[in-house]
Design an enzyme around this catalytic site. Structure first.
Site, PDB file in Angstrom:
ATOM      1  N   TYR A  52      16.997  39.973  37.587  1.00  0.00           N
ATOM      2  CA  TYR A  52      17.619  39.945  36.260  1.00  0.00           C
ATOM      3  C   TYR A  52      18.490  38.695  36.137  1.00  0.00           C
ATOM      4  CZ  TYR A  52      20.555  41.429  32.373  1.00  0.00           C
ATOM      5  OH  TYR A  52      21.225  41.493  31.189  1.00  0.00           O
ATOM      6  N   LYS A  62      19.737  51.169  30.288  1.00  0.00           N
ATOM      7  CA  LYS A  62      18.295  51.119  30.055  1.00  0.00           C
ATOM      8  C   LYS A  62      17.711  52.533  30.105  1.00  0.00           C
ATOM      9  CE  LYS A  62      19.414  46.795  30.060  1.00  0.00           C
ATOM     10  NZ  LYS A  62      19.347  45.966  31.249  1.00  0.00           N
TER      11      LYS A  62
END
Ligand SMILES: *Cc1c(COP(=O)(O)O)cnc(C)c1O
Length: 390
Positions: A105, A203
């Site tokens: 990420y 998420k």
């Protein structure tokens, strides 16, 4: 209730969620309080003193997360990056080396390269799915953290967690797995030997694109420099204070109750879509670990219980990829992932803009899909209509 003998879907609904003993309220209340009455000075009820140190709603979420990941302790934070920051503060000292996947990420890479490297840590990146490369990149005297993200973002590479753990533990490095994409329902990194699991609960765990949060899940036995990592993280959660508030913790708990059914549908929809997209004349590649010719397919099949809801596709060139990302209707153009609604993202200018010009740069011909739990026929119609019109 935190009974390890219950199976995942039961624990997702019940762990840490005992009914309120005063009223019988089935849903534990949201504790909107910052401070707690003491029965005489220092007479804390259940240890609660001040909400930065602990709040019962946050405790409920932490109990739930520890149960689902099979850890001893969990700590909940205001965001995924706040969780990562706290963990790295607990482990790193000047001179320490961090080894991370070359497709982690972007915000994780930015946190280490722009915050911890200026403080004296060092960072290198490697293709974590290539074990020879991992072995070569480890610095036996300096590597303190090996950071794994699998499946990776956005190219969906699969890393062998147990194999990386074996290599990292030879030099005493802590193995951190960012389990945001897989979730504990599909993958259990602590079972595979990892030391720490990190989540952006923003998420899939929250699952409804309505609450930011992060978490760390640890084992009691893990030590850093002869000290308990759990104690260090517990101190820093309180001492630095990037905690999640009670409403955020409660929304995350509510999301997690349906994690298992959502992940089943995310995985089923994504599998159907990936199979349908393979061979489409406008696509040069479909990246989905559930496809038999994906290089990590066998490993993913062994390490995960299903392949998840994320797909990336490659188009002929940047301008075509851009046009595709801007022309779907059900797949809304937005950052983030893991919600019930489908999203499309153009990584090179959106999620991965912060790593442009670094070794983490993503080709501008790639488009990422976060496949939601809508009707799969509608999702396919949307994607195929947009592709055919290019
Ligand atoms: C979003 C994300 C993060 C960062 O989490 P925030 O909640 O946005 O701070 C970390 N890792 C992965 C894999 C992510 O997708």
């Amino acid at each position: 209730m935190n009974d390890a003998t219950h199976r995942f879907s039961t624990r997702a609904i019940r762990a840490g969620q005992d009914f309120d003993p005063t009223t019988g309220s089935v849903i534990p209340p949201v504790y909107f309080t910052t401070t707690f009455v003491q029965d005489g000075i220092g007479g804390f009820r259940n240890g609660y003193e001040y909400a930065r140190g602990g709040n019962p709603t946050r405790t409920a979420l932490e109990t739930l997360l520890a149960s689902l990941e099979g850890g001893d302790r969990a700590f909940s934070f205001a965001s995924g990056l706040a969780a990562e920051d706290t963990l790295l503060r607990a482990i790193l000292t000047p001179g320490a080396h961090v080894l991370m996947g070359n497709d982690v990420y972007g915000g994780t890479h930015r946190l280490v390269s722009r915050v911890f490297v200026p403080w004296g840590a060092s960072l290198s990146t490697v293709d974590m799915s290539n074990l020879d490369a991992v072995r070569a990149a480890i610095r036996p005297d300096a590597t303190k953290v090996v950071w794994v993200e699998t499946p990776s973002n956005p190219l969906m590479k699969i890393t062998d967690i147990a194999a990386v753990v074996a290599i990292a533990h030879e030099v005493g490095a802590i193995v951190v797995v960012d389990n945001t994409f897989a979730t504990p329902y599909l993958q259990q990194p602590l079972d595979l030997g990892a030391d720490v699991v990190v989540h952006s609960t923003t998420k899939y765990l929250g699952g409804h694109s309505d609450v930011l949060g992060g978490a760390l899940i640890l084992r009691d036995a893990t030590e850093v420099g002869g000290q308990s990592l759990v104690e260090k993280v517990e101190f820093l959660q309180f001492g630095v204070g990037a905690v999640s508030g009670p409403m955020d913790a409660w929304l995350t708990i509510r999301g997690i109750k349906t994690l298992a059914v959502r992940m089943d549908r995310h995985s089923a929809n994504a599998s159907t879509i990936a199979e349908r997209l393979v061979g489409h004349p406008k696509l040069t590649a479909v990246y989905y670990p559930g496809l038999p010719d994906h290089p990590g397919h066998d490993l993913a099949a062994a390490q995960m219980s299903a392949f998840g809801g994320m797909i990336s596709v490659q188009l002929a060139d940047g301008p075509t990829a851009r046009r595709f990302a801007e022309s779907t209707r059900l797949f809304q153009l937005a950052e983030s992932l893991g919600g019930v609604e489908s999203l499309v993202c153009y990584p090179s200018e959106m999620t991965h803009a912060s790593v442009r010009g670094t070794e983490l740069e993503i080709p501008d011909s790639v488009v990422r899909l976060s496949v939601g739990i809508e009707d799969v026929g509608d999702l396919i119609d949307d994607l195929v209509t947009a592709l055919d019109a290019l």
